[in-house]
Design a protein around this motif. Sequence first.
Motif, PDB file in Angstrom:
ATOM      1  N   UNK A  25     -42.223  21.107  -7.270  1.00 30.97           N
ATOM      2  CA  UNK A  25     -42.650  19.826  -7.807  1.00 30.97           C
ATOM      3  C   UNK A  25     -42.980  18.809  -6.720  1.00 30.97           C
ATOM      4  N   UNK A  26     -42.782  19.184  -5.450  1.00 30.21           N
ATOM      5  CA  UNK A  26     -43.064  18.229  -4.366  1.00 30.21           C
ATOM      6  C   UNK A  26     -44.538  17.845  -4.334  1.00 30.21           C
ATOM      7  N   UNK A  27     -45.391  18.823  -4.536  1.00 29.36           N
ATOM      8  CA  UNK A  27     -46.821  18.507  -4.533  1.00 29.36           C
ATOM      9  C   UNK A  27     -47.181  17.607  -5.704  1.00 29.36           C
ATOM     10  N   UNK A  28     -46.471  17.761  -6.848  1.00 34.67           N
ATOM     11  CA  UNK A  28     -46.723  16.887  -7.999  1.00 34.67           C
ATOM     12  C   UNK A  28     -46.306  15.454  -7.676  1.00 34.67           C
ATOM     13  N   UNK A  29     -45.220  15.313  -6.896  1.00 36.51           N
ATOM     14  CA  UNK A  29     -44.786  13.976  -6.511  1.00 36.51           C
ATOM     15  C   UNK A  29     -45.834  13.295  -5.628  1.00 36.51           C
ATOM     16  N   UNK A  51     -52.933   6.245  -0.512  1.00 32.00           N
ATOM     17  CA  UNK A  51     -53.449   7.266   0.400  1.00 32.00           C
ATOM     18  C   UNK A  51     -52.251   7.788   1.177  1.00 32.00           C
ATOM     19  N   UNK A  52     -51.886   9.057   0.925  1.00 32.36           N
ATOM     20  CA  UNK A  52     -50.566   9.560   1.298  1.00 32.36           C
ATOM     21  C   UNK A  52     -50.643  10.544   2.462  1.00 32.36           C
ATOM     22  N   UNK A  53     -49.759  10.335   3.439  1.00 33.90           N
ATOM     23  CA  UNK A  53     -49.501  11.315   4.480  1.00 33.90           C
ATOM     24  C   UNK A  53     -48.138  11.930   4.238  1.00 33.90           C
ATOM     25  N   UNK A  54     -48.023  13.240   4.368  1.00 33.25           N
ATOM     26  CA  UNK A  54     -46.766  13.951   4.103  1.00 33.25           C
ATOM     27  C   UNK A  54     -46.275  14.600   5.393  1.00 33.25           C
ATOM     28  N   UNK A  55     -44.992  14.397   5.731  1.00 30.30           N
ATOM     29  CA  UNK A  55     -44.392  14.999   6.919  1.00 30.30           C
ATOM     30  C   UNK A  55     -43.345  15.998   6.463  1.00 30.30           C
ATOM     31  N   UNK A  56     -43.511  17.275   6.846  1.00 31.33           N
ATOM     32  CA  UNK A  56     -42.575  18.310   6.421  1.00 31.33           C
ATOM     33  C   UNK A  56     -42.508  19.442   7.423  1.00 31.33           C
ATOM     34  N   UNK A  57     -41.661  20.432   7.098  1.00 27.36           N
ATOM     35  CA  UNK A  57     -41.477  21.528   8.050  1.00 27.36           C
ATOM     36  C   UNK A  57     -41.263  22.882   7.406  1.00 27.36           C
ATOM     37  N   UNK A  58     -41.014  22.948   6.124  1.00 28.11           N
ATOM     38  CA  UNK A  58     -40.622  24.213   5.508  1.00 28.11           C
ATOM     39  C   UNK A  58     -41.701  24.845   4.656  1.00 28.11           C
ATOM     40  N   UNK A  59     -41.432  26.082   4.215  1.00 31.12           N
ATOM     41  CA  UNK A  59     -42.353  26.779   3.326  1.00 31.12           C
ATOM     42  C   UNK A  59     -42.539  25.989   2.038  1.00 31.12           C
ATOM     43  N   UNK A  60     -41.424  25.441   1.521  1.00 32.21           N
ATOM     44  CA  UNK A  60     -41.529  24.693   0.274  1.00 32.21           C
ATOM     45  C   UNK A  60     -42.267  23.365   0.440  1.00 32.21           C
ATOM     46  N   UNK A  61     -42.533  22.958   1.688  1.00 31.02           N
ATOM     47  CA  UNK A  61     -43.313  21.740   1.920  1.00 31.02           C
ATOM     48  C   UNK A  61     -44.812  22.012   1.965  1.00 31.02           C
ATOM     49  N   UNK A  62     -45.202  23.278   2.108  1.00 33.02           N
ATOM     50  CA  UNK A  62     -46.611  23.614   2.306  1.00 33.02           C
ATOM     51  C   UNK A  62     -47.510  23.094   1.183  1.00 33.02           C
ATOM     52  N   UNK A  63     -47.153  23.280  -0.112  1.00 32.60           N
ATOM     53  CA  UNK A  63     -48.031  22.739  -1.156  1.00 32.60           C
ATOM     54  C   UNK A  63     -48.174  21.220  -1.076  1.00 32.60           C
ATOM     55  N   UNK A  64     -47.079  20.519  -0.740  1.00 32.26           N
ATOM     56  CA  UNK A  64     -47.152  19.066  -0.621  1.00 32.26           C
ATOM     57  C   UNK A  64     -48.007  18.655   0.573  1.00 32.26           C
ATOM     58  N   UNK A  65     -47.885  19.406   1.682  1.00 32.20           N
ATOM     59  CA  UNK A  65     -48.715  19.119   2.858  1.00 32.20           C
ATOM     60  C   UNK A  65     -50.190  19.292   2.533  1.00 32.20           C
ATOM     61  N   UNK A  66     -50.486  20.321   1.747  1.00 32.29           N
ATOM     62  CA  UNK A  66     -51.883  20.565   1.366  1.00 32.29           C
ATOM     63  C   UNK A  66     -52.376  19.508   0.385  1.00 32.29           C
ATOM     64  N   UNK A  67     -51.501  19.036  -0.501  1.00 36.02           N
ATOM     65  CA  UNK A  67     -51.885  18.037  -1.494  1.00 36.02           C
ATOM     66  C   UNK A  67     -52.121  16.670  -0.861  1.00 36.02           C
ATOM     67  N   UNK A  68     -51.353  16.342   0.171  1.00 44.31           N
ATOM     68  CA  UNK A  68     -51.450  15.023   0.794  1.00 44.31           C
ATOM     69  C   UNK A  68     -52.818  14.812   1.423  1.00 44.31           C
TER      70      UNK A  68
END
Length: 845
Positions: free
Chosen positions: A696-700, A710-727
Motif C-alpha cells: 500500500x506504500x505506492x497507494x499512499x 509533487x512527491x519525492x520518495x526516499x527508500x531502500x528496500x524491496x517493498x519500497x520499489x513500487x513507491x519509488x516508481x510511483x513517486x
Amino acid sequence: MLTSAIVSSTSASPTVQTLTLDITGMKCAGCVKAVERKLAQQPGVQSACVNLVTEVATVTCEPETDPEGLAQVLPQILTQSGFPSQVRQSNSPSLQAGLADLANLRQAQAQRQRRDLIVAIGLLLVSTIGHVSQTIGIAIPGLGNDGFHAGLAAAALLVPGRALVWDGLKSLWHGAPTMNTLIGLGALTAFLTSLVALINPTLGWECFFDEPVMLIGFILLGRTLEQQARHRAAASFQSLLALQPRIARLVKVQGFSPSQDQRDQPQTPTIAPGAIEVPVEHLRVGEWVQVLPGEQVPIDGEILLGESTIDESMLTGESVPVVKRIGDSVSAGTLNQSGAIVLQVTHTGENTTLARIIQLVETAQTRKAPIQQLADTVAGYFTYGVMALAGLTFLFWFFLGLHWWPEVLNYGGQMSHQMSHQMPHPLPLPEALAPASTLPSHPLSPLLLSLKLTIAVLVIACPCALGLATPTALLVGSSLGAENGLLIRGGDVLERVRTLDTIVFDKTGTVTQGQPTVTDIIVAPQLAQPYTTDQLLQMAASVEQGTTHPLATAIVQTAKNQGLDLLSASEFRTQAGAGVIAQVDLAGRRSCVLLGNADWLNQHQVTLPPDAHAQAATVAHQGKTIVHMAIEQQWVGLFGIQDPLRPDAQDSLQTLQREGLRVMLLTGDRRETAQAVAQALGLASDQVIAEVKPEEKSHAIAALQAQGYRVGMVGDGINDAPALAQADVGIALQSGTEVAAETASLVLMRDRLSDVVLALHLSRQILGTIRQNLVWAFGYNAVSIPIAAGVFLPQFRILLSPGSAGFLMALSSISVVLNSLLLRWHFNRISIESPIRQSKPSLPN
C-alpha cells in the motif's frame, strides 16, 4: 566504458534491445539532429538519443528486431553521411580494442586540428602584416598585392579549411546541413566574390580576401579552445572510467584450517603458493583474488582472508578509509591501503558496482531534459532557417534596403576601408562595431554590400551553442555527482526535482540505520506453560531464520549473541510487512509458532489479551517496533526492537523543511512507534503515515499526488520499489536492495540522508546551468543574426565583417562550455554554505 553494445532493456518488454554507438565528426546541434534523424529513419529503430559531448548514441530497437543486423547497417549509414562511427562490441576484449581504436582516431583528429590551426594563424599573420605595411607606409614587396592575398585565401580554404568546407558541402548534399555548411558557404562566397572583383576590376568591387583567412583562423581557434574545454568537462567522467582495473591476481585454495567454533567463524582458507595475473574480464564468480597493499581492488568480492583499510573515495566521495574485515564486501576500483587480502568474486563485468555507476552516469548523459526538446527541435531546422534568412537578407538589401537607405553604401565603404587597411587585432570586435570613420573611402556597390551582409548572417549563426547547452552541463554535473556519491539518472529527472514540494521518507533502514536490536522481551503472564525470556528468544530466532527482514535478523543475532542454539523448524510462510509462521520442534513435538504484528496474529485466529495491547503501547511509545509471538494460537509474549536513527537524519529532514519542502514519514509500524520516531526527527503528527502495508506504500504516494503534491520518495528496500516508481522522483540508498536502486531516479552511494539535500541542490544547480546555457544560446542567435543582417546599419552604422562574425560565433560556443565548467565551483560553494551537522539524535526513553 563498460556499456555493452547490445544489452537488454530494463523496460517491461524483455525483447527490446539497445545498441551503443561511438560517433565522430559531430560539431553542433545540427549534427546531433542529423544523426538522430538518420538513425530513427532506419527500419527496426524505435528511438535514438545522441550526446554531442561524449559522442555516444544510444539506439533502442523495436521488439522482434534483430539487433545484430542493425549493428552492421547503422555504422555504415552514418559513416557515409560524414559521421564515422562504430558499434561497441559486447565482449570485453573487443570492447577495449574498439575503444582504443576510437581514442586513436580522436587523437589523430585533434592533432590534425591543431596543425590546421597553426597553419591558419600563420596565414592570418601574413595577411595582417600585409595590411599593416600599407597602413604605416612601409612597402613590403608582394605583401600588399591583391593577388598575393588571393593566394593566402586560397591556401586557407585548401589547407586548414579544406575539411571544414568539404564536410559542410557534403552535409548539404546529404540533406543534413550543419554549422560547417554555414561556415563553408560564407567562406566560399567571400572568396569567390573577391576573386570576381580581382579578375574584373572594372566592376569596382572591393577585394576582401582577408575575410576567408580570418574566418577560417577564428573558427579553428574557437574549436580548439572549445575542444579543450569539452575535454575538461569530460575529465571527471574519464577519471571514473580510469578506475576500471585491467589485471587481477588469481590464486587457488589448497584447503581450510579447522576452526574452533564452526558455527560462528568460517574456516580459514589456505592459499596455494604463487599467483597468476589474468585480465579482469576472465574472472568468474566464486574464484579467489589476492589484492596487495597499494593496489586497486580489481573486482567486486567478499573478503575471506586478511584485513585492511579501503579507500572508497573514488566511488562514494568519502575521504575517510573504511576498515574491512573477513566477511565484508569490497568494490572494484577502490584502493587497498594497508594489508594483503584475499577475496572471493561476487560480481563480474557490468554487474560490478563500478560498472553500474559508470552505466548510470553515461545513461544520465544521454537522457535529455524536456527543456532540451525545444533546443533540439530548433536545432533540427536551424541551418535551413539560417540559409533562408541569409537569402532574405541578400534579397532585402539588394532590392529594397539600398533603395530606402542609399547612404549605407558609404557607411559600408568606410567600414571596409577601415578594416582593410588597419590591423585586425586579436579581438577585432570593437573595430567591427565602431561607427564609420571619416577616412577617405569609396562607396560599396549594392551587390557587394548585400553579399557581405549575407555572409555575416551565415557565419555568425551558432547551432553549436544549442547543441552544447544541455550535454555539457549534464556531463559536468553527473560526473561531479558521481565523484561525491550522487547518481542522477538523466536530465528528465532534473526537471522533476525542480518541481518537488514533498519528500516522503521510509522509516526502517532509511531514517534509521537498518541495524535493529532487541531491547525488550516480555513474557505473557499467567500462562499454563510458563516460558523464560531465553526460551521465547530461542523459539523466535528459530522461526525468523527463514526470513531476511531486518527485524528477523535482529532476533536471530540476539539469540546467537546469547549462545542459544536454534531449534529445528520447517514449513516457513512469510508475508512481507506482517509476519512469519513456521513449525518448530518443542519438547519433542511440532508446534505452530507465529511472529508478527497484531493484525497478522488476528488473521490466524490469535486473540490478544488486554495486557498485550497495554504492554505493546508502552513499548511503542518509546519508539520501538513491536513483534508479537504466539504458540498454537495463544499469545505468549512480545519483543521490543529498536533501530537507531541515522546520525544525520534529524538535521537533514529539518534542512529540507527550512527550504520549504513538506517532509513526511512513511512506515508500516504502529502509530505510537512512528509518532515517537517523528518526534525525535522534529516532525509533527500530521507528517506521519503509519501502519501502511508494503503493497500500500505506492497507494499512499499516489494519494498525495492526487492532492496536487509533487512527491519525492526516499527508500531502500524491496517493498519500497513500487513507491519509488510511483513517486515523481525516487531516491534510493545504495546499501538497500538492488531492486530499489534500479527503480530510483537518484541513488545515494554514501547512504547519508544529508546527501538527499546535496542531491537536490546539485540537481537544481545543473538545471539552472542548462537554463542559462539555453538562454544564452537562443539569445545570442536572436540578437546577433539581426545585427549581422544589418538591422542597425542605417541608424547606428554597425556593419559586422565575416571575420568578426566568425569570432563571435566561436566565442558563443566557448561561453556555453565554460559556464558548464563553473558547476564545480557552484557545487563546492553550496557544499560549504549548506553543511549538515553530523549530530546524533536519540529516541525518547
